[in-house]
Design a protein around this motif. Structure first.
Motif, PDB file in Angstrom:
ATOM      1  N   ARG A 151       1.826  -3.193  -5.734  1.00 48.15           N
ATOM      2  CA  ARG A 151       0.577  -3.941  -5.548  1.00 48.15           C
ATOM      3  C   ARG A 151      -0.587  -3.245  -6.221  1.00 48.15           C
ATOM      4  NH1 ARG A 151      -0.152  -4.040   0.153  1.00 48.15           N
ATOM      5  NH2 ARG A 151       1.881  -3.147   0.490  1.00 48.15           N
ATOM      6  N   LEU A 152      -1.312  -4.000  -6.997  1.00 53.13           N
ATOM      7  CA  LEU A 152      -2.480  -3.465  -7.680  1.00 53.13           C
ATOM      8  C   LEU A 152      -3.629  -3.347  -6.690  1.00 53.13           C
ATOM      9  CD1 LEU A 152      -2.415  -5.505 -10.999  1.00 53.13           C
ATOM     10  CD2 LEU A 152      -1.839  -3.123 -10.681  1.00 53.13           C
ATOM     11  N   THR A 153      -4.004  -2.127  -6.377  1.00 53.85           N
ATOM     12  CA  THR A 153      -5.167  -1.896  -5.521  1.00 53.85           C
ATOM     13  C   THR A 153      -6.116  -0.992  -6.292  1.00 53.85           C
ATOM     14  OG1 THR A 153      -4.006  -0.069  -4.476  1.00 53.85           O
ATOM     15  CG2 THR A 153      -3.944  -2.163  -3.342  1.00 53.85           C
ATOM     16  N   ILE A 154      -7.277  -1.515  -6.583  1.00 53.15           N
ATOM     17  CA  ILE A 154      -8.255  -0.783  -7.380  1.00 53.15           C
ATOM     18  C   ILE A 154      -9.261  -0.119  -6.448  1.00 53.15           C
ATOM     19  CG2 ILE A 154     -10.055  -1.013  -9.127  1.00 53.15           C
ATOM     20  CD1 ILE A 154      -8.444  -3.432 -10.186  1.00 53.15           C
ATOM     21  N   GLY A 155      -9.486   1.166  -6.653  1.00 51.04           N
ATOM     22  CA  GLY A 155     -10.470   1.900  -5.867  1.00 51.04           C
ATOM     23  C   GLY A 155      -9.974   2.376  -4.520  1.00 51.04           C
ATOM     24  N   SER A 156      -8.680   2.261  -4.250  1.00 49.17           N
ATOM     25  CA  SER A 156      -8.122   2.712  -2.977  1.00 49.17           C
ATOM     26  C   SER A 156      -7.404   4.039  -3.179  1.00 49.17           C
ATOM     27  CB  SER A 156      -7.135   1.693  -2.431  1.00 49.17           C
ATOM     28  OG  SER A 156      -7.782   0.467  -2.210  1.00 49.17           O
ATOM     29  N   PRO A 157      -7.540   4.963  -2.236  1.00 48.70           N
ATOM     30  CA  PRO A 157      -6.868   6.248  -2.390  1.00 48.70           C
ATOM     31  C   PRO A 157      -5.363   6.116  -2.165  1.00 48.70           C
ATOM     32  CG  PRO A 157      -7.965   6.150  -0.280  1.00 48.70           C
ATOM     33  CD  PRO A 157      -8.356   4.919  -1.026  1.00 48.70           C
ATOM     34  N   PRO A 158      -4.525   6.943  -2.829  1.00 48.01           N
ATOM     35  CA  PRO A 158      -3.085   6.863  -2.642  1.00 48.01           C
ATOM     36  C   PRO A 158      -2.594   7.629  -1.411  1.00 48.01           C
ATOM     37  CG  PRO A 158      -3.585   8.415  -4.356  1.00 48.01           C
ATOM     38  CD  PRO A 158      -4.884   7.818  -3.926  1.00 48.01           C
ATOM     39  N   VAL A 159      -3.492   8.270  -0.685  1.00 51.85           N
ATOM     40  CA  VAL A 159      -3.108   9.060   0.473  1.00 51.85           C
ATOM     41  C   VAL A 159      -3.818   8.499   1.701  1.00 51.85           C
ATOM     42  CG1 VAL A 159      -3.122  11.375   1.485  1.00 51.85           C
ATOM     43  CG2 VAL A 159      -2.817  11.095  -0.974  1.00 51.85           C
ATOM     44  N   ILE A 160      -3.094   8.401   2.801  1.00 57.01           N
ATOM     45  CA  ILE A 160      -3.679   7.885   4.037  1.00 57.01           C
ATOM     46  C   ILE A 160      -4.581   8.963   4.642  1.00 57.01           C
ATOM     47  CG2 ILE A 160      -3.198   7.033   6.353  1.00 57.01           C
ATOM     48  CD1 ILE A 160      -0.499   6.069   5.311  1.00 57.01           C
ATOM     49  N   THR A 161      -5.822   8.626   4.868  1.00 55.10           N
ATOM     50  CA  THR A 161      -6.761   9.521   5.536  1.00 55.10           C
ATOM     51  C   THR A 161      -7.421   8.775   6.689  1.00 55.10           C
ATOM     52  OG1 THR A 161      -8.529   8.904   4.000  1.00 55.10           O
ATOM     53  CG2 THR A 161      -7.241  10.845   3.434  1.00 55.10           C
ATOM     54  N   ASP A 162      -8.082   9.520   7.549  1.00 56.90           N
ATOM     55  CA  ASP A 162      -8.740   8.907   8.702  1.00 56.90           C
ATOM     56  C   ASP A 162      -9.913   8.037   8.261  1.00 56.90           C
ATOM     57  OD1 ASP A 162      -7.004  10.157  10.426  1.00 56.90           O
ATOM     58  OD2 ASP A 162      -8.279  11.932  10.662  1.00 56.90           O
ATOM     59  N   GLY A 163     -10.033   6.885   8.871  1.00 59.12           N
ATOM     60  CA  GLY A 163     -11.156   6.010   8.612  1.00 59.12           C
ATOM     61  C   GLY A 163     -10.985   5.061   7.445  1.00 59.12           C
ATOM     62  N   ILE A 164      -9.883   5.138   6.709  1.00 60.39           N
ATOM     63  CA  ILE A 164      -9.648   4.252   5.562  1.00 60.39           C
ATOM     64  C   ILE A 164      -8.532   3.274   5.933  1.00 60.39           C
ATOM     65  CG2 ILE A 164      -8.892   4.108   3.170  1.00 60.39           C
ATOM     66  CD1 ILE A 164     -10.204   6.775   2.691  1.00 60.39           C
ATOM     67  N   MET A 165      -8.839   2.001   5.844  1.00 55.64           N
ATOM     68  CA  MET A 165      -7.861   0.978   6.217  1.00 55.64           C
ATOM     69  C   MET A 165      -7.032   0.495   5.022  1.00 55.64           C
ATOM     70  SD  MET A 165      -8.294   0.818   9.395  1.00 55.64           S
ATOM     71  CE  MET A 165      -7.374  -0.617   9.849  1.00 55.64           C
ATOM     72  N   ASN A 166      -7.578   0.568   3.814  1.00 50.61           N
ATOM     73  CA  ASN A 166      -6.900   0.068   2.627  1.00 50.61           C
ATOM     74  C   ASN A 166      -6.518   1.248   1.737  1.00 50.61           C
ATOM     75  OD1 ASN A 166      -5.862  -1.688   0.781  1.00 50.61           O
ATOM     76  ND2 ASN A 166      -7.823  -2.299  -0.075  1.00 50.61           N
ATOM     77  N   TYR A 167      -5.233   1.395   1.460  1.00 50.56           N
ATOM     78  CA  TYR A 167      -4.770   2.488   0.614  1.00 50.56           C
ATOM     79  C   TYR A 167      -3.677   1.989  -0.330  1.00 50.56           C
ATOM     80  CZ  TYR A 167      -0.922   2.683   3.933  1.00 50.56           C
ATOM     81  OH  TYR A 167       0.143   2.350   4.712  1.00 50.56           O
ATOM     82  N   ALA A 168      -3.477   2.712  -1.407  1.00 47.76           N
ATOM     83  CA  ALA A 168      -2.443   2.364  -2.388  1.00 47.76           C
ATOM     84  C   ALA A 168      -1.126   3.032  -2.001  1.00 47.76           C
ATOM     85  CB  ALA A 168      -2.869   2.822  -3.772  1.00 47.76           C
ATOM     86  N   ASP A 169      -0.036   2.383  -2.332  1.00 44.82           N
ATOM     87  CA  ASP A 169       1.286   2.932  -2.038  1.00 44.82           C
ATOM     88  C   ASP A 169       1.617   4.010  -3.071  1.00 44.82           C
ATOM     89  OD1 ASP A 169       3.792   3.335  -1.018  1.00 44.82           O
ATOM     90  OD2 ASP A 169       4.652   1.501  -1.839  1.00 44.82           O
ATOM     91  N   PRO A 170       1.868   5.265  -2.660  1.00 39.37           N
ATOM     92  CA  PRO A 170       2.115   6.323  -3.637  1.00 39.37           C
ATOM     93  C   PRO A 170       3.539   6.338  -4.186  1.00 39.37           C
ATOM     94  CG  PRO A 170       2.099   7.248  -1.446  1.00 39.37           C
ATOM     95  CD  PRO A 170       1.731   5.802  -1.307  1.00 39.37           C
ATOM     96  N   LEU A 171       4.478   5.620  -3.565  1.00 37.86           N
ATOM     97  CA  LEU A 171       5.867   5.656  -4.016  1.00 37.86           C
ATOM     98  C   LEU A 171       6.059   5.093  -5.423  1.00 37.86           C
ATOM     99  CD1 LEU A 171       8.761   6.416  -3.307  1.00 37.86           C
ATOM    100  CD2 LEU A 171       9.029   4.123  -2.365  1.00 37.86           C
ATOM    101  N   PRO A 172       5.503   3.920  -5.778  1.00 33.47           N
ATOM    102  CA  PRO A 172       5.662   3.447  -7.162  1.00 33.47           C
ATOM    103  C   PRO A 172       5.033   4.390  -8.188  1.00 33.47           C
ATOM    104  CG  PRO A 172       4.957   1.647  -5.783  1.00 33.47           C
ATOM    105  CD  PRO A 172       4.870   2.879  -4.956  1.00 33.47           C
ATOM    106  N   GLN A 173       3.923   5.022  -7.823  1.00 28.23           N
ATOM    107  CA  GLN A 173       3.298   5.973  -8.740  1.00 28.23           C
ATOM    108  C   GLN A 173       4.211   7.172  -8.980  1.00 28.23           C
ATOM    109  OE1 GLN A 173      -0.512   6.905  -7.065  1.00 28.23           O
ATOM    110  NE2 GLN A 173      -1.114   4.766  -6.965  1.00 28.23           N
ATOM    111  N   ALA A 174       4.863   7.649  -7.934  1.00 33.46           N
ATOM    112  CA  ALA A 174       5.788   8.781  -8.080  1.00 33.46           C
ATOM    113  C   ALA A 174       7.022   8.371  -8.890  1.00 33.46           C
ATOM    114  CB  ALA A 174       6.198   9.300  -6.709  1.00 33.46           C
ATOM    115  N   LEU A 175       7.520   7.164  -8.663  1.00 35.77           N
ATOM    116  CA  LEU A 175       8.679   6.686  -9.417  1.00 35.77           C
ATOM    117  C   LEU A 175       8.357   6.546 -10.907  1.00 35.77           C
ATOM    118  CD1 LEU A 175      10.139   3.949  -7.058  1.00 35.77           C
ATOM    119  CD2 LEU A 175      11.169   6.140  -7.628  1.00 35.77           C
TER     120      LEU A 175
END
Length: 109
Positions: free
Chosen positions: A48-72
């Motif tokens: 999924r294309l998510t622009i401006g979302s961090p790839p790591v889950i942190t506190d207070g952020i509801m929208n994040y990018a999935d890091p698995l496709p980036q690692a693959l």
């Protein structure tokens, strides 16, 4: 955005298949490289294309990018670079021994 990415993947795939079916070794290597670019882009888009979302889950952020496709994709880029270098060296060795660069090795240049 999705239509543009789909068009780019289609162009890479089309160019890759066309060049892979050529009779000489360098277009075949270039076609395999284009096919690997298409697959890498497809894998990245599947996350999924998510622009401006961090790839790591942190506190207070509801929208994040999935890091698995980036690692693959990163792993696939490294492997495809190594395989491209290996195939180029293999085709140069075959060219030196056979005296031509045809894929089947039977034609005289």
């Amino acid at each position: 955005m999705e239509a543009l990415i789909s068009l780019v993947i289609g162009v890479f795939t089309t160019c890759g298949v066309y060049l892979t079916l050529r009779g000489r070794t360098f277009p075949v290597v270039l076609g395999l490289t284009f096919l690997s670019y298409a697959v890498n882009l497809f894998l990245l888009v599947m996350g999924r294309l998510t622009i401006g979302s961090p790839p790591v889950i942190t506190d207070g952020i509801m929208n994040y990018a999935d890091p698995l496709p980036q690692a693959l994709v990163l792993t696939a880029i490294v492997i495809s670079f190594a395989m491209t270098a290996f195939v180029i060296i293999l085709s140069l060795k075959a060219h030196m021994e056979l005296g031509n660069d045809h894929v089947d090795g039977k034609h005289k240049s």
